[in-house]
Design a protein around this motif. Structure first.
Motif, PDB file in Angstrom:
ATOM      1  N   VAL A 151     -70.693  -3.476 -21.173  1.00  0.00           N
ATOM      2  CA  VAL A 151     -70.687  -4.898 -21.513  1.00  0.00           C
ATOM      3  C   VAL A 151     -71.178  -4.969 -22.951  1.00  0.00           C
ATOM      4  N   GLN A 155     -67.679  -9.061 -25.870  1.00  0.00           N
ATOM      5  CA  GLN A 155     -67.098  -9.413 -24.571  1.00  0.00           C
ATOM      6  C   GLN A 155     -67.783 -10.609 -23.922  1.00  0.00           C
ATOM      7  N   VAL A 156     -68.829 -11.130 -24.554  1.00  0.00           N
ATOM      8  CA  VAL A 156     -69.551 -12.258 -23.964  1.00  0.00           C
ATOM      9  C   VAL A 156     -69.558 -13.433 -24.937  1.00  0.00           C
ATOM     10  N   THR A 157     -69.705 -14.613 -24.385  1.00  0.00           N
ATOM     11  CA  THR A 157     -69.769 -15.822 -25.208  1.00  0.00           C
ATOM     12  C   THR A 157     -71.168 -16.006 -25.780  1.00  0.00           C
ATOM     13  N   GLU A 164     -76.301 -14.176 -20.044  1.00  0.00           N
ATOM     14  CA  GLU A 164     -74.901 -13.855 -19.763  1.00  0.00           C
ATOM     15  C   GLU A 164     -74.577 -12.362 -19.768  1.00  0.00           C
ATOM     16  N   PRO A 165     -75.059 -11.559 -20.730  1.00  0.00           N
ATOM     17  CA  PRO A 165     -74.692 -10.132 -20.702  1.00  0.00           C
ATOM     18  C   PRO A 165     -75.085  -9.442 -19.401  1.00  0.00           C
ATOM     19  N   TYR A 166     -76.283  -9.717 -18.906  1.00  0.00           N
ATOM     20  CA  TYR A 166     -76.721  -9.066 -17.672  1.00  0.00           C
ATOM     21  C   TYR A 166     -76.068  -9.665 -16.441  1.00  0.00           C
ATOM     22  N   THR A 168     -73.103 -10.807 -16.386  1.00  0.00           N
ATOM     23  CA  THR A 168     -71.749 -10.233 -16.420  1.00  0.00           C
ATOM     24  C   THR A 168     -71.749  -8.834 -15.826  1.00  0.00           C
ATOM     25  N   GLU A 171     -72.177  -9.033 -12.024  1.00  0.00           N
ATOM     26  CA  GLU A 171     -70.946  -9.531 -11.402  1.00  0.00           C
ATOM     27  C   GLU A 171     -69.893  -8.428 -11.302  1.00  0.00           C
ATOM     28  N   ARG A 172     -69.762  -7.633 -12.355  1.00  0.00           N
ATOM     29  CA  ARG A 172     -68.771  -6.540 -12.327  1.00  0.00           C
ATOM     30  C   ARG A 172     -69.188  -5.451 -11.343  1.00  0.00           C
TER      31      ARG A 172
END
Length: 249
Positions: A151, A155-157, A164-166, A168, A171-172
């Motif tokens: 990640v 790839q993140v907003t 959000e990075p973690y 994300t 979630e994956r």
């Protein structure tokens, strides 16, 4: 009158202590945690700002360790760098990549812990604000494909310290294991924005301070180094975190 207690009944009615959550995944920061690239970033920043007539030094640079690249680039624009955000990010990343190609400065104990986790079946993910090309160079320099996926900042907003990075990454991970939760994961971080991001995502966090000292925070664990640390050490932190959460319930 004294009535004897049926020991068998007592054993059935006393609740057993809940088992600690299994360690299923470790989420690794890159710059300052897996590799000591901060000196490369600092040198690149000083060169960039100086070339545009501004002043930048190591003290100012360390204040931004762990930030999203776009956040840092906007600050450099304020310091007089007459380039777009994209141009600044590309120039800084290119300078760091050049240093990496000469020597990858691994942090003490990082590769050994990574190999140990992989050998025990613990999934490992890289969560970094560096962009994919630079992160891929680091990953490709490892002895084996230890990281399941990356990640990266592009790839993140919202970058660190946003969760959000973690989120994300978790979630994956859940796509391959729907039963996995943040309580099965541990984040390894060295910076204030990085630890803030992981904790905001409710991921149990181990801080390994490097360039910038980190304030004490009872919500996370602090290690001085990864040298000598094992999968069992990480699992013990996860179990302790679960115990703290249970006592607060």
């Amino acid at each position: 009158m004294y009535l004897p207690v049926d020991s068998a009944l007592q054993e059935r009615t006393v609740p057993a202590p809940s088992a600690a959550p299994a360690l299923k995944a470790v989420l690794w920061d890159m710059d300052g945690t897996l590799v000591d690239t901060e000196p490369y970033w600092i040198a690149a920043e000083i060169e960039l700002v100086t070339a545009h007539g501004g002043h930048w030094d190591e003290k100012l640079a360390t204040s931004m360790v762990g930030n999203a690249l776009e956040t840092s680039a906007a600050i450099f624009q304020d310091m007089g760098v007459d380039l777009t955000i994209r141009e600044i990010v590309d120039q800084l990343s290119g300078s760091v990549s050049a240093g990496i190609r000469k020597q990858v400065p691994w942090r003490p104990g990082a590769r050994q812990l990574l190999a140990g986790l992989h050998g025990r079946g613990v999934r490992c993910v890289l969560v970094t604000m560096s962009e994919r090309p630079l992160a891929q160079e680091i990953v490709d320099a490892l002895d084996a494909p230890y990281f399941e996926f990356l990640v990266t900042g592009d790839q993140v907003t919202h970058g660190k310290p946003h969760p959000e990075p973690y989120l994300t990454a978790v979630e994956r991970l859940r796509a391959g294991d729907p039963g996995l939760t943040v309580e099965n994961c541990v984040a390894l971080e060295d910076s204030i924005p990085g630890t803030a991001s992981a904790m905001a995502a409710n991921v149990p966090t181990i801080a390994i301070p490097h360039v910038v000292p980190l304030p004490e925070d009872p919500r996370r664990t602090t290690w001085q180094t990864l040298a000598g640390k094992t999968c069992d050490d990480v699992a013990a932190v996860l179990a302790a975190h679960a115990g703290m959460a249970g006592s607060d319930a």
